[in-house]
Scaffold this active site. Structure first.
Site, PDB file in Angstrom:
ATOM      1  N   CYS A 272       0.800  -1.121  -0.175  1.00 50.40           N
ATOM      2  CA  CYS A 272      -0.017   0.066  -0.022  1.00 50.40           C
ATOM      3  C   CYS A 272       0.900   1.401  -0.092  1.00 50.40           C
ATOM      4  O   CYS A 272       1.614   1.486   0.841  1.00 50.40           O
ATOM      5  CB  CYS A 272      -1.092  -0.136   1.202  1.00 50.40           C
ATOM      6  SG  CYS A 272      -1.830   1.388   1.582  1.00 50.40           S
ATOM      7  N   CYS A 275       0.238   3.411   2.752  1.00 47.83           N
ATOM      8  CA  CYS A 275       1.011   2.918   4.226  1.00 47.83           C
ATOM      9  C   CYS A 275       2.295   3.332   4.303  1.00 47.83           C
ATOM     10  O   CYS A 275       3.090   3.714   5.314  1.00 47.83           O
ATOM     11  CB  CYS A 275       0.804   1.399   4.203  1.00 47.83           C
ATOM     12  SG  CYS A 275      -1.068   0.884   4.276  1.00 47.83           S
TER      13      CYS A 275
END
Length: 372
Positions: A272, A275
């Protein structure tokens, strides 16, 4: 449109949206033709349109998703003593079921309109979700027809006893071995059975012999809570490195649900991008509060570790207050250190005093030393 991806399902949906919810039939000859065209269907019999049961019938067949699989028809007969409904099923064409319980018609169709066990697919998966009960899946070797039929017949007997409480399906264990392993089963040992609670994201692999008695006992254990769910988990780290505490499936309960500590937990995925952008900020946040024993800033790789908390996307940040672990608080602010600090200060319980002493500065201890 959010129903099945088949021609019949789409046609039934279009008919219900553009025409009357039920087709009016004059006699049994027309009923026979209707059922021949729509082998899965419902036919209601009434004295007249003034019959209160008729209004209940129309409301059910026009508004419930279940009836998109069951075209409806109506027959009027002034000589009729009491209204009733016939449910026709394609898998048992010569055994229609009857009910006079119009208030319970929707549930009657859900519990009786489909096979006790059927192959799971994109067309029926949403129906299993909507059922709101655990779903058992038999992963079978389709090349072994005799073994496959034996397991299905065993599960049919179990399903009959748990009708309305537990759904059952089967799948090709060779094609869907990854799903079996995700549910805690062993893909090299077919046939295998596993169940899932779709609402709570819990999986239950079955370990015993596939007999009616043992599978029924296991399924009842899932329903009463005596059978515990399986959670995928990375190994518990031998040593914690960095300021952010690494949680895995096996340590989730001990760390996150520890009632002596407030816990801020980030559910992340290694791939991600958001993230990755958050990671250095989250590390600084953890460093800021590193000396507070009753506050844990943690993260968990949600792609390899299962937890009871439902994840919709990444990153997901949730605060688990020590005083009420049953009511975790999702973070919905900006992904900045200052906003995260404010969020922790607002919701801290046992760590509140220490958090207040730490102040609102976003500087880390190392940065403060440099400033001095």
């Amino acid at each position: 449109y959010d129903s099945g991806r088949t021609t019949d399902a789409m046609m039934n949906w279009i008919k219900k949206k553009t025409g009357p919810p039920a087709q009016t039939l004059a006699n049994e000859a027309e009923v026979s033709k209707f059922v021949e065209t729509s082998p899965s269907s419902v036919v209601g019999y009434f004295k007249s349109k003034e019959d209160p049961a008729y209004q209940t019938f129309l409301k059910a067949v026009s508004s419930e998703r279940s009836f998109e699989d069951f075209p409806a028809a109506e027959v009027f007969d002034e000589k009729l003593e009491a209204a009733y409904v016939k449910l026709y099923r394609e898998f048992e064409p010569n055994k229609p079921l009857e009910t006079k319980d119009f208030d319970g018609l929707v549930q009657f169709v859900k519990e009786n309109g489909y096979p006790l066990i059927e192959e799971i697919s994109a067309n029926n998966f949403q129906r299993f979700v909507d059922a709101g009960v655990p779903l058992g899946v038999a992963f079978l070797d389709f090349e072994k027809a005799e073994e496959k039929d034996k397991v299905i017949k065993t599960l049919e007997k179990v399903a009959e006893q748990l009708k309305g409480k537990f759904s059952w399906s089967f799948s090709n264990g060779k094609d869907y071995k990854d799903q079996l392993e995700a549910m805690g089963g062993e893909s090299d040992k077919l046939p295998a059975i596993a169940a899932m609670n779709l609402e709570e994201r819990k999986n239950y692999p079955y370990q015993g012999e596939i007999t009616e008695e043992e599978v029924l006992k296991w399924a009842k254990g899932i329903l009463d809570g005596s059978v515990k769910p399986f959670f995928r988990s990375d190994p518990i780290p031998e040593k914690q490195e960095g300021s952010v505490y690494v949680v895995v499936g096996k340590s989730y309960e001990d760390v996150v649900l520890d009632k002596t500590k407030d816990v801020l937990l980030e559910f992340y995925a290694p791939w991600c991008g958001h993230c990755k952008q958050l990671a250095p900020k989250y590390e600084k946040l953890a460093t800021k509060y590193q000396g507070i024993d009753n506050l844990v800033i943690a993260k968990i790789d949600a792609t390899t570790n299962d937890t009871p908390y439902p994840i919709e996307g990444f990153p997901t940040i949730v605060f688990f207050p020590a005083t009420d672990k049953e009511k975790p608080i999702p973070y919905e602010g900006d992904r900045s250190i200052s906003d995260l600090v404010g969020f922790i200060k607002e919701h801290a319980t046992v760590s509140k005093e220490a958090v207040e002493k730490a102040g609102s500065s976003t500087s880390t201890p190392e940065q403060k030393k440099d400033e001095l």
